[in-house]
Design a protein around this motif. Sequence first.
Motif, short mmCIF file in Angstrom:
data_model
loop_
_atom_site.label_atom_id
_atom_site.label_comp_id
_atom_site.label_asym_id
_atom_site.label_seq_id
_atom_site.Cartn_x
_atom_site.Cartn_y
_atom_site.Cartn_z
N ILE A 199 0.84 -1.20 0.00
CA ILE A 199 0.00 0.00 0.00
C ILE A 199 0.88 1.26 0.00
CG2 ILE A 199 -1.59 1.33 1.46
CD1 ILE A 199 -2.90 -1.03 -0.10
N GLY A 200 0.53 2.20 -0.89
CA GLY A 200 1.29 3.44 -0.98
C GLY A 200 2.35 3.37 -2.06
N ALA A 201 2.38 2.23 -2.78
CA ALA A 201 3.45 2.01 -3.77
C ALA A 201 3.29 2.83 -5.03
CB ALA A 201 3.50 0.52 -4.14
N ASN A 202 2.03 3.11 -5.43
CA ASN A 202 1.92 3.74 -6.76
C ASN A 202 1.26 5.11 -6.77
OD1 ASN A 202 -0.84 3.66 -6.88
ND2 ASN A 202 -0.99 2.12 -8.49
N GLY A 203 1.26 5.78 -5.61
CA GLY A 203 0.70 7.13 -5.64
C GLY A 203 0.17 7.57 -4.29
N ALA A 204 -0.69 8.58 -4.30
CA ALA A 204 -1.14 9.23 -3.07
C ALA A 204 -2.01 8.33 -2.21
CB ALA A 204 -1.95 10.47 -3.43
N MET A 205 -1.84 8.47 -0.89
CA MET A 205 -2.79 7.89 0.08
C MET A 205 -3.53 9.08 0.68
SD MET A 205 -4.26 6.67 2.80
CE MET A 205 -3.40 7.05 4.32
N PRO A 206 -4.79 9.30 0.25
CA PRO A 206 -5.52 10.51 0.65
C PRO A 206 -5.99 10.50 2.10
CG PRO A 206 -6.50 9.45 -1.29
CD PRO A 206 -5.57 8.47 -0.67
N VAL A 207 -5.99 11.66 2.74
CA VAL A 207 -6.54 11.82 4.10
C VAL A 207 -7.50 13.01 4.05
CG1 VAL A 207 -6.02 12.20 6.55
CG2 VAL A 207 -4.38 10.99 5.11
N GLU A 208 -8.75 12.79 4.45
CA GLU A 208 -9.72 13.89 4.50
C GLU A 208 -9.56 14.60 5.84
OE1 GLU A 208 -13.44 13.19 2.69
OE2 GLU A 208 -14.49 14.84 3.71
N VAL A 209 -9.34 15.93 5.78
CA VAL A 209 -9.10 16.72 7.00
C VAL A 209 -10.07 17.91 7.04
CG1 VAL A 209 -6.64 16.11 6.99
CG2 VAL A 209 -7.38 18.27 5.95
N VAL A 210 -10.35 18.41 8.25
CA VAL A 210 -11.19 19.60 8.33
C VAL A 210 -10.36 20.80 7.87
CG1 VAL A 210 -12.66 18.68 10.16
CG2 VAL A 210 -10.65 20.06 10.77
N PRO A 211 -11.01 21.81 7.27
CA PRO A 211 -10.27 22.97 6.78
C PRO A 211 -9.60 23.77 7.89
CG PRO A 211 -12.44 22.86 5.74
CD PRO A 211 -12.42 21.81 6.82
N PHE A 212 -10.17 23.75 9.08
CA PHE A 212 -9.60 24.52 10.19
C PHE A 212 -8.15 24.09 10.47
CE2 PHE A 212 -9.32 26.94 13.98
CZ PHE A 212 -8.75 26.14 14.96
N CYS A 213 -7.21 24.97 10.34
CA CYS A 213 -5.78 24.70 10.60
C CYS A 213 -5.28 23.45 9.87
CB CYS A 213 -5.52 24.60 12.10
SG CYS A 213 -5.64 26.19 12.90
N TRP A 214 -5.66 23.32 8.62
CA TRP A 214 -5.26 22.15 7.82
C TRP A 214 -3.74 22.03 7.72
CZ3 TRP A 214 -2.18 22.90 3.66
CH2 TRP A 214 -2.16 24.17 3.10
N LYS A 215 -3.04 23.15 7.76
CA LYS A 215 -1.58 23.10 7.60
C LYS A 215 -0.96 22.40 8.81
CE LYS A 215 -0.24 26.81 5.21
NZ LYS A 215 0.22 28.18 4.94
N PHE A 216 -1.57 22.64 9.99
CA PHE A 216 -1.12 21.99 11.22
C PHE A 216 -1.30 20.47 11.10
CE2 PHE A 216 -0.26 21.50 15.62
CZ PHE A 216 -1.22 20.65 16.15
N THR A 217 -2.47 20.08 10.62
CA THR A 217 -2.77 18.64 10.45
C THR A 217 -1.85 18.01 9.41
OG1 THR A 217 -5.07 19.14 11.01
CG2 THR A 217 -4.63 16.99 10.00
N GLN A 218 -1.62 18.75 8.32
CA GLN A 218 -0.74 18.25 7.25
C GLN A 218 0.66 17.98 7.82
OE1 GLN A 218 0.67 21.31 4.62
NE2 GLN A 218 0.72 19.96 2.85
N GLN A 219 1.14 18.91 8.63
CA GLN A 219 2.48 18.80 9.23
C GLN A 219 2.56 17.58 10.14
OE1 GLN A 219 4.85 20.43 7.97
NE2 GLN A 219 6.27 19.36 9.35
#
Length: 235
Positions: free
Chosen positions: A130-150
């Motif tokens: 799993i994860g070998a051929n591209g993105a593994m998507p994560v749905e996040v709330v928009p509030f402070c998404w950069k914090f969650t991304q980090q």
Amino acid sequence: LTQDELKKIAAYKAVDFVQSGMVIGLGTGSTAKHAVDRIADLLLQGKLNNIIGIPTSKKTHQQALSLGIPLSDLDTHPNVDLAIDGADEVDADLNLVKGRGGSLLREKMIESACKKFVVIVDESKLVSHIGANGAMPVEVVPFCWKFTQQRLQQLFEYAGCMAKLRTNGGENGDPFVTDNGNYIVDLFFNNDIGDLRASSDAILRLAGVVDHGMFLGMATTVIVAGGLGVTIKNK
Ligand code: DER
């Protein structure tokens, strides 16, 4: 055979599992689209009747509506007999990556509520891990998404992870917004993330994460259409 013809072959094979009177989860994406078309055809021909479709996205809802498939939702039909949907990756244990089309949350809600979950793919979706051929998507709330991304990126530092906010393809790089009003952070791994269940739990423990695109132990059947024919893998 083109890739789309392979997708169609897998989709039509999956619709053989549909019986009259069933409540069917209708998947999202270019492969599932063929299954929805096929169900509508069989309803029109009278070969199927009393089908209720539960769409896994606004896009599939529109397609099914325009084809005249009777539709409902999980509130009214909490028990789904069968769901048919595509996938972005399938590993040897029938674990999936889904969500590169952005519909992972509604797909996972509906597909975890069904007795049978039939996955339809062309052979290009088969991966060693799993994860070998591209993105593994994560749905996040928009509030402070950069914090969650980090925090997501730090979680998988050991696997050489790069976390990227999905944009909507417009010229000013606005975020992609899901049917549920959330954003998607795509995770790209340079190395195998290892234990999938532990990875899933770690992602879901992050406040700000809604859900992710690993569908572990959910598929009951995977239909693979390839150059040499169709293979049916059962759990
Ligand atoms: O976004 C999704 O989960 C889709 O089902 C995706 O996984 C498969 O889309 P495709 O059939 O267009 O490749």
